[in-house]
Each structure stands twice: as structure tokens, then as C-alpha cells.
Design a protein around this motif. Structure first.
Motif, PDB file in Angstrom:
ATOM      1  N   LYS A   1       0.834  -1.212   0.000  1.00 49.32           N
ATOM      2  CA  LYS A   1       0.000   0.000   0.000  1.00 49.32           C
ATOM      3  C   LYS A   1       0.864   1.256   0.000  1.00 49.32           C
ATOM      4  O   LYS A   1       0.534   2.240  -0.650  1.00 49.32           O
ATOM      5  N   ASN A   2       1.969   1.188   0.731  1.00 44.10           N
ATOM      6  CA  ASN A   2       2.855   2.346   0.863  1.00 44.10           C
ATOM      7  C   ASN A   2       3.981   2.356  -0.165  1.00 44.10           C
ATOM      8  O   ASN A   2       4.961   3.080   0.010  1.00 44.10           O
ATOM      9  N   GLN A   3       3.829   1.533  -1.206  1.00 43.61           N
ATOM     10  CA  GLN A   3       4.830   1.460  -2.270  1.00 43.61           C
ATOM     11  C   GLN A   3       6.207   1.097  -1.717  1.00 43.61           C
ATOM     12  O   GLN A   3       7.239   1.607  -2.154  1.00 43.61           O
ATOM     13  N   GLY A   4       6.200   0.195  -0.745  1.00 46.21           N
ATOM     14  CA  GLY A   4       7.434  -0.223  -0.086  1.00 46.21           C
ATOM     15  C   GLY A   4       8.332  -1.061  -0.980  1.00 46.21           C
ATOM     16  O   GLY A   4       7.962  -1.439  -2.092  1.00 46.21           O
ATOM     17  N   SER A   5       9.492  -1.366  -0.457  1.00 48.65           N
ATOM     18  CA  SER A   5      10.521  -2.091  -1.184  1.00 48.65           C
ATOM     19  C   SER A   5      10.080  -3.515  -1.518  1.00 48.65           C
ATOM     20  O   SER A   5       9.681  -4.275  -0.632  1.00 48.65           O
ATOM     21  N   PHE A   6      10.182  -3.867  -2.780  1.00 50.41           N
ATOM     22  CA  PHE A   6       9.863  -5.233  -3.160  1.00 50.41           C
ATOM     23  C   PHE A   6      10.933  -6.208  -2.698  1.00 50.41           C
ATOM     24  O   PHE A   6      10.687  -7.405  -2.629  1.00 50.41           O
ATOM     25  N   ASP A   7      12.124  -5.716  -2.370  1.00 50.48           N
ATOM     26  CA  ASP A   7      13.129  -6.601  -1.783  1.00 50.48           C
ATOM     27  C   ASP A   7      12.630  -7.104  -0.428  1.00 50.48           C
ATOM     28  O   ASP A   7      12.761  -8.289  -0.106  1.00 50.48           O
TER      29      ASP A   7
END
Length: 112
Positions: free
Chosen positions: A80-86
Motif C-alpha cells: 500500500k505504501n509502495q514499499g521495497s519489493f526486496d
């Protein structure tokens, strides 16, 4: 056992048909949702990852799968918060392993 029926039993108040319907819905829906979430994570789709993690979270919660609930919530929040895909990618394998184990145990415990 990775899951528990405590929450469902409390809600069901002895209604075995209700318990079976929850378990059956889990077995019918969650494998595809998990597969779709894996694909969304792999292609780094924040919106789809968010939607699927949001869908999976209450299903694992009702089965008392606390670690899976936390992981699904983390993936949902990060997406939702466009966080790290790593970070998301690092959390997903444990969620997948736990959900697949629960599916296996449920299939063993119930004749559906």
C-alpha cells in the motif's frame, strides 16, 4: 499443527456445517490467491500485491495462523505504501510455506 480452529469454533457455537464451510472456502480460494500474490510480488505490482495480501490476511487470521497474519499484514502495508519489493519478496516465502502447510494439514484433518 500450524492452524487452529479456536476462532472458528467460537464463532460456530457448535455448528459443524459452518466450520466445514469456512475450511472448504479456505481450501478453494487460498491456493489461487497465494499463487496470484506470488505472481504480483514477482512482477513488482504494488496494487495487486496489496489487494491479494488484504484478501489472504483475514483467512489466515480466522484459522489462528498468527505468523501468517502478520506476514500478510506486512506485505499489505508495504504494498500500500509502495514499499521495497526486496522486503516484500523476503517475507513472501515464509507466508507461502505456512499457508501450504496449513492446506496440507487441513486436507489431512478434514474429509472434503
Amino acid at each position: 499443527m500450524i492452524y487452529t480452529l479456536d476462532k472458528i469454533n467460537e464463532m460456530a457455537d457448535g455448528d459443524e456445517e459452518f466450520i466445514l464451510s469456512i475450511v472448504t472456502a479456505f481450501l478453494e480460494e487460498i491456493p489461487q490467491d497465494l499463487e496470484d500474490l506470488e505472481e504480483a510480488v514477482n512482477i513488482r505490482d504494488h496494487e495487486r500485491s496489496y489487494q491479494l495480501a488484504q484478501k489472504i490476511k483475514p483467512n489466515v487470521d480466522i484459522l489462528g495462523m498468527e505468523q501468517s497474519r502478520v506476514l500478510a499484514l506486512d506485505i499489505k502495508t508495504l504494498s500500500k505504501n509502495q514499499g521495497s519489493f526486496d522486503v516484500i519478496s523476503a517475507k513472501f516465502p515464509t507466508l507461502k510455506k505456512d499457508v501450504l502447510q496449513a492446506i496440507s494439514e487441513i486436507k489431512s484433518d478434514f474429509v472434503i
